[in-house]
Design an enzyme around this catalytic site. Structure first.
Site, short mmCIF file in Angstrom:
data_model
loop_
_atom_site.label_atom_id
_atom_site.label_comp_id
_atom_site.label_asym_id
_atom_site.label_seq_id
_atom_site.Cartn_x
_atom_site.Cartn_y
_atom_site.Cartn_z
N GLN A 26 -8.51 4.63 0.69
CA GLN A 26 -7.86 3.83 -0.48
C GLN A 26 -6.80 4.68 -1.10
O GLN A 26 -5.92 4.23 -1.79
CB GLN A 26 -8.76 3.02 -1.24
CG GLN A 26 -9.49 2.12 -0.59
CD GLN A 26 -10.43 1.11 -1.01
OE1 GLN A 26 -10.98 1.40 -1.91
NE2 GLN A 26 -10.82 -0.01 -0.52
N ASP A 83 -0.52 -7.01 3.58
CA ASP A 83 -0.64 -5.66 4.68
C ASP A 83 -1.56 -4.57 4.04
O ASP A 83 -1.40 -4.33 2.90
CB ASP A 83 0.91 -5.24 4.85
CG ASP A 83 0.81 -4.27 5.78
OD1 ASP A 83 0.46 -4.36 6.99
OD2 ASP A 83 1.06 -2.97 5.49
N ASP A 130 1.34 6.69 -0.75
CA ASP A 130 0.22 5.85 -1.23
C ASP A 130 0.48 5.39 -2.48
O ASP A 130 0.15 6.01 -3.47
CB ASP A 130 -0.96 6.27 -0.88
CG ASP A 130 -2.19 5.15 -0.75
OD1 ASP A 130 -1.87 4.31 0.29
OD2 ASP A 130 -2.74 5.11 -1.91
N GLU A 169 -4.98 -8.35 4.87
CA GLU A 169 -5.46 -7.54 6.30
C GLU A 169 -6.52 -6.46 6.00
O GLU A 169 -6.53 -5.46 5.41
CB GLU A 169 -4.25 -6.91 6.56
CG GLU A 169 -4.25 -6.14 8.09
CD GLU A 169 -3.52 -5.22 8.76
OE1 GLU A 169 -3.47 -4.70 9.77
OE2 GLU A 169 -2.88 -4.50 7.63
N HIS A 211 -6.83 -0.71 2.55
CA HIS A 211 -6.49 0.52 2.04
C HIS A 211 -6.15 0.60 0.40
O HIS A 211 -5.54 1.38 -0.30
CB HIS A 211 -5.06 1.10 2.66
CG HIS A 211 -5.40 1.70 4.07
ND1 HIS A 211 -5.93 2.76 4.32
CD2 HIS A 211 -5.16 0.87 5.18
CE1 HIS A 211 -6.42 2.90 5.61
NE2 HIS A 211 -5.61 1.51 6.26
N ASN A 235 0.96 -1.24 0.08
CA ASN A 235 0.00 -0.08 -0.04
C ASN A 235 0.90 0.97 -0.16
O ASN A 235 0.43 2.29 -0.62
CB ASN A 235 -0.84 0.10 1.19
CG ASN A 235 -1.84 1.18 1.19
OD1 ASN A 235 -2.48 1.61 0.43
ND2 ASN A 235 -1.57 2.08 2.40
CA CA Z 1 -3.93 2.91 -0.66
#
Ligand code: CA
Length: 493
Positions: free
Chosen positions: A155, A194, A164, A227, A198, A91
């Site tokens: 996200q 992980d 990100d 996750e 997101h 992520n």
């Molecule tokens: Ca993201």
């Protein structure tokens, strides 16, 4: 008796060489199917454990070992019958920082101010320039996530100020699927993804497709543990059910149920499988075949939302429940003592974690490593879990005290648990055949046995302890052990 089924142990912040030896000494003989390792890629420098979650390149050269050591561990574990699950951080990269060149633990340069990470390159020489600020989301001018009801923000925003990755970009997908394919080719057989909530579920699907294509393995045969938190107060699009197509999902509500009910109200765990797993009843449910079940992980043991080694005998009891009950895939943890939430593994430096000799570290129950993988109840209950695999829970019974319960696994296993502070004299019915069985919760050399007579177990269960029997563990059939109780086992108080 199946040697192993689906039991997973997180070897939290442990060096590859240490894990390799523990596969041979403990994980393999104990019937553990998978060891989940901390992230193997190069990360930022620092003594704290969470530095592992800020990767700076795809070099397999981390605080926990080199690529060579990683490959050696995979080989050793595989020879012991244990597969490796890699923790994979896709992520984010590092926190946004000053415009300044820094170096990762293996010497790769990056600039957290400009978003320049030249160490993220492809396996076949593609994208030789690595990634730069254009390969990251730029949601709301780079704001950090604050509103968890807004799917786009969760996200595409920055998690705690970290760059990100733009998971919708073809380049990012190519790089990330390359990394996953490389781990697979090295022999990694599971992937703990992980912070997946997101990442948009459609991007996750596309990533898995890309990986599957590269390694020529059908997507459904690639084991992913994702996750996802499953907090009912958060956006619909980040809930567990969005990710069922790409693998199993972490079941945080199980950890919550353990925290709320163990040890004092074990009776409240009646029907837990239906409450947590029946999607018709509960929109946040995770069906048993999609649920990754744990009493704690490294985050929850630090945020107070779960039991942990600090709860001693109650923690062991909750782990036993997760292995005896029939819901999801059990995931245990092997971790270290801490008072400072940020503290890395014992002796961790900015760039490495020293090798652990578990034979020495686990010779007492008050050392810096907790050694859960060696505790007598852990070993006994893993064997129980593997033996009863595929059978249903039956004969659920409750004692006079809310902290006393018992249940069976049809014809194959029986457990009575006592979460109270007093020894309990109990008489429970069981579906197990009559006979004399080893109490595998209490001892590993069968020096304590319990009889099933006319379908009943009459025994006493010590405070905060259990009596666990399975049909494969009789005085005759039980594997020998030089000790009754492993010295790393916490005291029953
Ligand atoms: Ca993201």
């Amino acid at each position: 008796m199946p040697r192993k089924t689906d039991v997973e142990v997180i070897a939290f912040q442990q060096p590859w060489n240490s894990i390799a030896r523990e596969c041979t000494q403990t994980y393999g003989p104990a019937g553990v199917a998978y060891v989940e390792i901390s992230p193997p890629q190069e990360s930022i420098r620092g003594t704290q454990w969470w530095t592992s979650y800020q990767p700076v390149s795809y070099r397999l050269d981390s605080k926990l070992g080199t690529e060579e050591e990683l490959a050696h561990m995979i080989e050793e574990c595989s020879a012991a019958g244990v597969d490796i699950i890699a923790d994979v951080v896709l992520n984010q990269t590092t926190g946004v920082g000053e415009d300044k060149e820094l170096t990762g633990v293996a010497g790769t340069r990056y600039n957290p101010g400009t978003g320049s990470y030249p160490g993220f390159t492809g396996n076949e020489g593609q994208h030789p320039e690595g990634v730069n600020s254009h390969d990251f989301h730029d949601y709301n001018n780079g704001a950090s996530i604050s509103n968890y009801r807004d799917q786009d923000e969760v996200q595409q925003g920055r998690l705690g100020g970290m760059w990100d990755f733009d998971s919708s970009s073809a380049k990012v997908r190519d790089l990330q699927s390359d990394y996953l394919a490389r781990l697979y080719r090295l022999g990694v057989r599971g992937f703990r993804m992980d912070a997946v909530k997101h990442i948009d579920a459609e991007d996750v699907k596309a990533l898995k497709q890309a990986m599957a294509k590269k390694i020529e393995v059908p997507e459904q045969d690639i084991y992913w543990i994702q996750e996802v938190i499953g907090n009912a107060g958060e956006a619909k699009g980040i809930q567990p059910s969005n990710y069922f197509d790409t693998g199993t999902v972490t079941q945080f509500a199980f950890a919550g149920a353990m925290k709320s009910n163990v040890p004092g109200s074990l009776n409240a765990l009646s029907g837990l499988r239906e409450r947590l797993g029946d999607t018709k009843r509960n929109p946040y449910a995770i069906p048993t075949d999609k649920a990754n079940v744990f009493v704690t992980n490294w985050d929850t043991e630090r945020n107070g939302q779960a039991l942990s080694y600090k709860d001693g005998a109650a923690f062991a009891l909750a782990n036993a429940f997760s292995l005896a009950y029939d819901y999801g895939t059990p995931r245990l943890i092997s971790d270290y003592r801490f008072t400072d939430n940020d503290a890395g593994a014992p002796g961790a430096t900015e760039t490495s974690v020293p090798d652990v000799n578990f034979n020495e570290a686990c010779a007492t129950n008050d050392g810096p490593w907790n050694c859960e993988q060696r505790w007598t109840p852990t070993r006994g209950m893993i064997a129980f879990h593997n033996y009863v695999h595929g059978t249903a829970v039956d004969h659920w019974q409750e004692g006079a005290d809310a902290a006393v319960i018992a249940f069976s696994r049809t014809g194959k296993g029986f457990i009575a648990m006592n979460g109270s502070d007093e020894e309990a004299s109990v008489e429970f019915e069981t579906s197990m055949p009559d006979g004399e069985y080893c109490n595998v919760y209490a001892v590993q050399d069968c020096s304590q046995t319990v009889r099933v007579r006319k379908g009943k177990v009459r025994t006493s269960v010590p405070a905060r302890s259990a009596v666990a029997l399975y049909a494969g563990a009789t005085a005759k059939a039980h594997p020998s052990s030089p000790v009754a109780v492993d010295p790393s086992t916490p005291r029953q108080d």
